[in-house]
Every structure is written in structure tokens, then in C-alpha cells.
Design a protein around this motif. Structure first.
Motif, PDB file in Angstrom:
ATOM      1  N   SER A  24       0.822  -1.213   0.000  1.00  0.00           N
ATOM      2  CA  SER A  24       0.000   0.000   0.000  1.00  0.00           C
ATOM      3  C   SER A  24       0.858   1.265   0.000  1.00  0.00           C
ATOM      4  CB  SER A  24      -0.920  -0.001   1.216  1.00  0.00           C
ATOM      5  OG  SER A  24      -0.171   0.194   2.399  1.00  0.00           O
ATOM      6  N   ARG A  25       2.163   1.080   0.195  1.00  0.00           N
ATOM      7  CA  ARG A  25       3.052   2.261   0.177  1.00  0.00           C
ATOM      8  C   ARG A  25       3.450   2.646  -1.232  1.00  0.00           C
ATOM      9  NH1 ARG A  25       5.481   3.016   5.970  1.00  0.00           N
ATOM     10  NH2 ARG A  25       3.336   2.973   6.695  1.00  0.00           N
ATOM     11  N   VAL A  26       3.180   1.773  -2.185  1.00  0.00           N
ATOM     12  CA  VAL A  26       3.518   2.074  -3.577  1.00  0.00           C
ATOM     13  C   VAL A  26       2.546   3.134  -4.082  1.00  0.00           C
ATOM     14  CG1 VAL A  26       3.616   1.078  -5.912  1.00  0.00           C
ATOM     15  CG2 VAL A  26       4.439  -0.227  -3.932  1.00  0.00           C
ATOM     16  N   ALA A  27       3.067   4.114  -4.809  1.00  0.00           N
ATOM     17  CA  ALA A  27       2.305   5.318  -5.166  1.00  0.00           C
ATOM     18  C   ALA A  27       0.945   5.040  -5.805  1.00  0.00           C
ATOM     19  CB  ALA A  27       3.155   6.193  -6.075  1.00  0.00           C
ATOM     20  N   ASP A  28       0.878   4.100  -6.741  1.00  0.00           N
ATOM     21  CA  ASP A  28      -0.402   3.943  -7.453  1.00  0.00           C
ATOM     22  C   ASP A  28      -1.300   2.882  -6.830  1.00  0.00           C
ATOM     23  OD1 ASP A  28       0.858   1.577  -8.154  1.00  0.00           O
ATOM     24  OD2 ASP A  28      -0.013   1.581 -10.175  1.00  0.00           O
ATOM     25  N   TYR A  29      -0.971   2.426  -5.624  1.00  0.00           N
ATOM     26  CA  TYR A  29      -1.792   1.369  -5.015  1.00  0.00           C
ATOM     27  C   TYR A  29      -3.149   1.966  -4.604  1.00  0.00           C
ATOM     28  CZ  TYR A  29      -2.787  -3.076  -2.827  1.00  0.00           C
ATOM     29  OH  TYR A  29      -3.346  -4.292  -2.518  1.00  0.00           O
ATOM     30  N   PRO A  30      -4.260   1.271  -4.938  1.00  0.00           N
ATOM     31  CA  PRO A  30      -5.582   1.887  -4.748  1.00  0.00           C
ATOM     32  C   PRO A  30      -6.166   1.740  -3.340  1.00  0.00           C
ATOM     33  CG  PRO A  30      -5.822  -0.220  -5.825  1.00  0.00           C
ATOM     34  CD  PRO A  30      -4.348  -0.009  -5.649  1.00  0.00           C
ATOM     35  N   ALA A  31      -5.363   1.322  -2.376  1.00  0.00           N
ATOM     36  CA  ALA A  31      -5.886   1.139  -1.015  1.00  0.00           C
ATOM     37  C   ALA A  31      -4.841   1.571   0.004  1.00  0.00           C
ATOM     38  CB  ALA A  31      -6.244  -0.327  -0.795  1.00  0.00           C
ATOM     39  N   GLU A  32      -5.334   2.038   1.137  1.00  0.00           N
ATOM     40  CA  GLU A  32      -4.421   2.370   2.247  1.00  0.00           C
ATOM     41  C   GLU A  32      -4.889   1.643   3.504  1.00  0.00           C
ATOM     42  OE1 GLU A  32      -4.657   6.418   3.771  1.00  0.00           O
ATOM     43  OE2 GLU A  32      -6.546   6.697   2.707  1.00  0.00           O
ATOM     44  N   ILE A  33      -3.929   1.253   4.326  1.00  0.00           N
ATOM     45  CA  ILE A  33      -4.265   0.524   5.550  1.00  0.00           C
ATOM     46  C   ILE A  33      -4.441   1.547   6.667  1.00  0.00           C
ATOM     47  CG2 ILE A  33      -3.628  -1.391   7.072  1.00  0.00           C
ATOM     48  CD1 ILE A  33      -3.749  -2.035   3.936  1.00  0.00           C
ATOM     49  N   VAL A  34      -5.665   1.632   7.194  1.00  0.00           N
ATOM     50  CA  VAL A  34      -5.939   2.681   8.171  1.00  0.00           C
ATOM     51  C   VAL A  34      -6.029   2.152   9.600  1.00  0.00           C
ATOM     52  CG1 VAL A  34      -7.016   4.212   6.488  1.00  0.00           C
ATOM     53  CG2 VAL A  34      -8.451   2.580   7.754  1.00  0.00           C
ATOM     54  N   ILE A  35      -6.187   0.849   9.759  1.00  0.00           N
ATOM     55  CA  ILE A  35      -6.174   0.283  11.115  1.00  0.00           C
ATOM     56  C   ILE A  35      -5.864  -1.210  11.051  1.00  0.00           C
ATOM     57  CG2 ILE A  35      -8.682  -0.224  11.202  1.00  0.00           C
ATOM     58  CD1 ILE A  35      -8.481   0.660  14.252  1.00  0.00           C
ATOM     59  N   VAL A  36      -5.138  -1.682  12.068  1.00  0.00           N
ATOM     60  CA  VAL A  36      -4.898  -3.118  12.245  1.00  0.00           C
ATOM     61  C   VAL A  36      -5.495  -3.496  13.596  1.00  0.00           C
ATOM     62  CG1 VAL A  36      -3.136  -4.902  12.601  1.00  0.00           C
ATOM     63  CG2 VAL A  36      -2.840  -3.182  10.793  1.00  0.00           C
ATOM     64  N   ILE A  37      -6.385  -4.482  13.573  1.00  0.00           N
ATOM     65  CA  ILE A  37      -7.069  -4.909  14.807  1.00  0.00           C
ATOM     66  C   ILE A  37      -6.699  -6.361  15.097  1.00  0.00           C
ATOM     67  CG2 ILE A  37      -9.316  -5.232  15.936  1.00  0.00           C
ATOM     68  CD1 ILE A  37     -10.483  -3.227  13.886  1.00  0.00           C
ATOM     69  N   SER A  38      -6.335  -6.636  16.333  1.00  0.00           N
ATOM     70  CA  SER A  38      -6.018  -8.011  16.731  1.00  0.00           C
ATOM     71  C   SER A  38      -6.921  -8.456  17.870  1.00  0.00           C
ATOM     72  CB  SER A  38      -4.560  -8.094  17.193  1.00  0.00           C
ATOM     73  OG  SER A  38      -4.301  -9.394  17.713  1.00  0.00           O
ATOM     74  N   VAL A  58      -6.739  -3.549  19.993  1.00  0.00           N
ATOM     75  CA  VAL A  58      -6.924  -4.928  20.454  1.00  0.00           C
ATOM     76  C   VAL A  58      -8.371  -5.080  20.875  1.00  0.00           C
ATOM     77  CG1 VAL A  58      -6.330  -6.637  22.212  1.00  0.00           C
ATOM     78  CG2 VAL A  58      -4.533  -5.220  21.186  1.00  0.00           C
ATOM     79  N   VAL A  59      -9.042  -6.065  20.283  1.00  0.00           N
ATOM     80  CA  VAL A  59     -10.397  -6.427  20.731  1.00  0.00           C
ATOM     81  C   VAL A  59     -10.294  -7.893  21.146  1.00  0.00           C
ATOM     82  CG1 VAL A  59     -12.822  -6.616  20.120  1.00  0.00           C
ATOM     83  CG2 VAL A  59     -11.445  -4.781  19.113  1.00  0.00           C
ATOM     84  N   ASN A  60     -10.090  -8.084  22.435  1.00  0.00           N
ATOM     85  CA  ASN A  60      -9.826  -9.422  22.968  1.00  0.00           C
ATOM     86  C   ASN A  60     -11.149 -10.174  23.110  1.00  0.00           C
ATOM     87  OD1 ASN A  60      -9.176 -11.653  24.527  1.00  0.00           O
ATOM     88  ND2 ASN A  60      -7.616 -10.532  25.715  1.00  0.00           N
ATOM     89  N   HIS A  61     -11.276 -11.258  22.357  1.00  0.00           N
ATOM     90  CA  HIS A  61     -12.552 -11.998  22.356  1.00  0.00           C
ATOM     91  C   HIS A  61     -12.918 -12.514  23.743  1.00  0.00           C
ATOM     92  CE1 HIS A  61      -9.307 -14.881  21.659  1.00  0.00           C
ATOM     93  NE2 HIS A  61     -10.060 -15.753  22.289  1.00  0.00           N
ATOM     94  N   ARG A  62     -11.890 -12.693  24.599  1.00  0.00           N
ATOM     95  CA  ARG A  62     -12.151 -13.235  25.944  1.00  0.00           C
ATOM     96  C   ARG A  62     -12.970 -12.266  26.805  1.00  0.00           C
ATOM     97  NH1 ARG A  62      -7.096 -13.833  24.256  1.00  0.00           N
ATOM     98  NH2 ARG A  62      -6.326 -15.942  23.862  1.00  0.00           N
ATOM     99  N   ASN A  63     -12.989 -11.013  26.377  1.00  0.00           N
ATOM    100  CA  ASN A  63     -13.728 -10.006  27.156  1.00  0.00           C
ATOM    101  C   ASN A  63     -15.185  -9.872  26.731  1.00  0.00           C
ATOM    102  OD1 ASN A  63     -11.321  -9.508  28.398  1.00  0.00           O
ATOM    103  ND2 ASN A  63     -10.813  -7.720  27.139  1.00  0.00           N
ATOM    104  N   TYR A  64     -15.606 -10.724  25.815  1.00  0.00           N
ATOM    105  CA  TYR A  64     -16.987 -10.613  25.306  1.00  0.00           C
ATOM    106  C   TYR A  64     -17.724 -11.925  25.529  1.00  0.00           C
ATOM    107  CZ  TYR A  64     -15.057  -6.416  23.428  1.00  0.00           C
ATOM    108  OH  TYR A  64     -14.440  -5.204  23.345  1.00  0.00           O
ATOM    109  N   SER A  65     -19.004 -11.811  25.853  1.00  0.00           N
ATOM    110  CA  SER A  65     -19.747 -13.019  26.221  1.00  0.00           C
ATOM    111  C   SER A  65     -20.295 -13.749  24.991  1.00  0.00           C
ATOM    112  CB  SER A  65     -20.886 -12.667  27.172  1.00  0.00           C
ATOM    113  OG  SER A  65     -21.696 -11.689  26.552  1.00  0.00           O
ATOM    114  N   SER A  66     -20.293 -13.095  23.840  1.00  0.00           N
ATOM    115  CA  SER A  66     -20.817 -13.770  22.645  1.00  0.00           C
ATOM    116  C   SER A  66     -20.048 -13.317  21.406  1.00  0.00           C
ATOM    117  CB  SER A  66     -22.298 -13.447  22.463  1.00  0.00           C
ATOM    118  OG  SER A  66     -22.430 -12.086  22.066  1.00  0.00           O
ATOM    119  N   ARG A  67     -20.189 -14.113  20.360  1.00  0.00           N
ATOM    120  CA  ARG A  67     -19.588 -13.788  19.066  1.00  0.00           C
ATOM    121  C   ARG A  67     -20.149 -12.449  18.555  1.00  0.00           C
ATOM    122  NH1 ARG A  67     -16.914 -17.575  16.701  1.00  0.00           N
ATOM    123  NH2 ARG A  67     -17.992 -19.448  17.339  1.00  0.00           N
ATOM    124  N   GLU A  68     -21.432 -12.226  18.864  1.00  0.00           N
ATOM    125  CA  GLU A  68     -22.099 -11.010  18.378  1.00  0.00           C
ATOM    126  C   GLU A  68     -21.482  -9.758  19.012  1.00  0.00           C
ATOM    127  OE1 GLU A  68     -23.702 -13.828  19.089  1.00  0.00           O
ATOM    128  OE2 GLU A  68     -24.321 -14.243  17.020  1.00  0.00           O
TER     129      GLU A  68
END
Ligand code: GRF
Length: 195
Positions: A24-38, A58-68
Motif C-alpha cells: 500500500s506504500r507504492v504510489a499507485d496502489y488503490p488502497a491504504e491501511i488505516v487500522i490493524v485490529i487483533s 486490540v479487541v480481545n474476544h475473551r472479554n466478550y460473552s458472545s460472538r455477536e
């Protein structure tokens, strides 16, 4: 050229994410990376992203009671960052169907096999056990069923005599890093669509 805003979801070392960032750092690349979530607080990829000036969460799945509710927390991050396309890159959690439906045609995944062969885990070991001559990787649009959805790009690699899981995985990974940026380009330019 307006570049599409991309969010990447990872769980681990993030080498595919790194390949997308580099491309995405290449000049003519049509997308930019605006966030990385783990979902994993210790994911190695977070360090790479941060050191390249990309916002991380970080969105730690262990902190949530459901997939939703886990998915809703991820989506909150995506919306805040103005994400238009999501790339799953070694993201090891299943996303709820409504989440997947909302991102239909705008969410990609990379899988280390020639889909539809070898969905799921341990793809290299299973390919070796079967004695196949050709293996590879696939970038596809995400559909609710695991490792399914329209294929965008695939790359084949030979399985060579003497290969073990490690050598085969390395050969496939090299191709993953080549085809994921290629597939994202096609989607960002509107040249690949989820029919
Ligand atoms: C890759 O082989 C990818 O295809 C699979 O998980 C692995 C992730 O590697 N889904 P990395 O985190 O991108 O290095």
C-alpha cells in the motif's frame, strides 16, 4: 485517485498484513491501511503495524460473552477508522453471520490451500498426507460458511520430494504475500466483485 480505506484483522505474526502494508506504500496502489485490529493482545503483527505508523487496536474476544458482542466491538473500531474494506489476515476467530453479511463483497480472507480443497486448519499437513503434487493459497471474499465465498486470486506451488510441513508452508506463504496485495488491488479498483 481516492484510495480505499482498509482495516486488517489479525491474530498472530501478521506477515500477510505486513505484505499488504508494504504494497500500500507504492504510489499507485488503490488502497491504504488505516487500522490493524487483533483479537490477541500479544500478536506480533501489532508491533510491525505500530512501527509503521498504522493505528492499532486490540479487541480481545475473551472479554466478550458472545460472538455477536465481540463482532460489534470490532465493527465499532472499523467504523471509527472509516474502513471500507476488511482484510482477514491470519485472523483465527469466526465472525457472526450478520457481521459477515454486512461486509459482503467488502471483506477478504487469505487461506493456505487451493480452495475448495482443505478448508479449516492444518492445511499443509493434510496436503502432504494425501500426497498431492500441487498445493497453494487462495484469496476469497468472505461468506458465512468457513473458508467459502467467491475466489479472487489463487496461486499454485509444487509439492516437492522431501517436503515437510515447514518447507511447504514457507513456499505457500511466499505466494500468499504476492497474491493478497494483488487481490486487494482488484477489489479496491472494483475489478473483482461478490456477484
Ligand atoms: C497464513 O498462512 C494464512 O493463510 C492463514 O494463517 C497464516 C497467517 O500468517 N490464514 P500471518 O499471520 O499472515 O503471518
Amino acid at each position: 485517485m481516492t484510495r480505499k480505506r482498509v482495516g486488517i484483522l489479525i491474530s498472530g505474526r501478521g506477515s500477510n498484513m505486513s505484505a499488504l502494508v508494504e504494497s500500500s506504500r507504492v504510489a499507485d496502489y488503490p488502497a491504504e491501511i488505516v487500522i490493524v485490529i487483533s483479537n490477541e493482545p500479544d500478536a506480533g503483527g501489532l508491533t510491525f503495524a505500530a512501527s509503521h505508523g498504522i493505528p492499532t487496536a486490540v479487541v480481545n474476544h475473551r472479554n466478550y460473552s458472545s460472538r455477536e458482542t465481540f463482532g460489534e466491538a470490532i465493527e465499532a473500531e472499523l467504523f471509527t477508522a472509516g474502513v471500507e474494506i476488511v482484510c482477514l489476515a491470519g485472523f483465527m476467530r469466526l465472525l457472526a453471520t450478520p457481521f459477515v453479511e454486512r461486509w459482503r463483497g467488502r471483506m477478504l480472507n487469505i487461506h493456505p490451500s487451493l480452495l475448495p480443497a482443505y478448508k479449516g486448519l492444518n492445511t499443509h499437513a493434510r496436503a502432504l498426507a494425501d500426497g498431492v503434487k500441487t498445493h497453494g493459497c487462495t484469496v476469497h471474499f468472505v461468506a458465512p460458511e468457513l473458508d467459502s465465498g467467491p475466489i479472487i486470486v489463487q496461486a499454485e506451488v509444487p509439492v516437492l520430494p522431501g517436503d515437510d510441513e515447514k518447507s511447504l508452508a514457507a513456499r505457500v506463504l511466499k505466494e500468499e504475500h504476492r497474491i493478497y496485495p494483488e487481490a486487494l488491488r482488484l477489489v479496491a479498483e472494483g475489478r473483482a466483485k461478490f456477484a
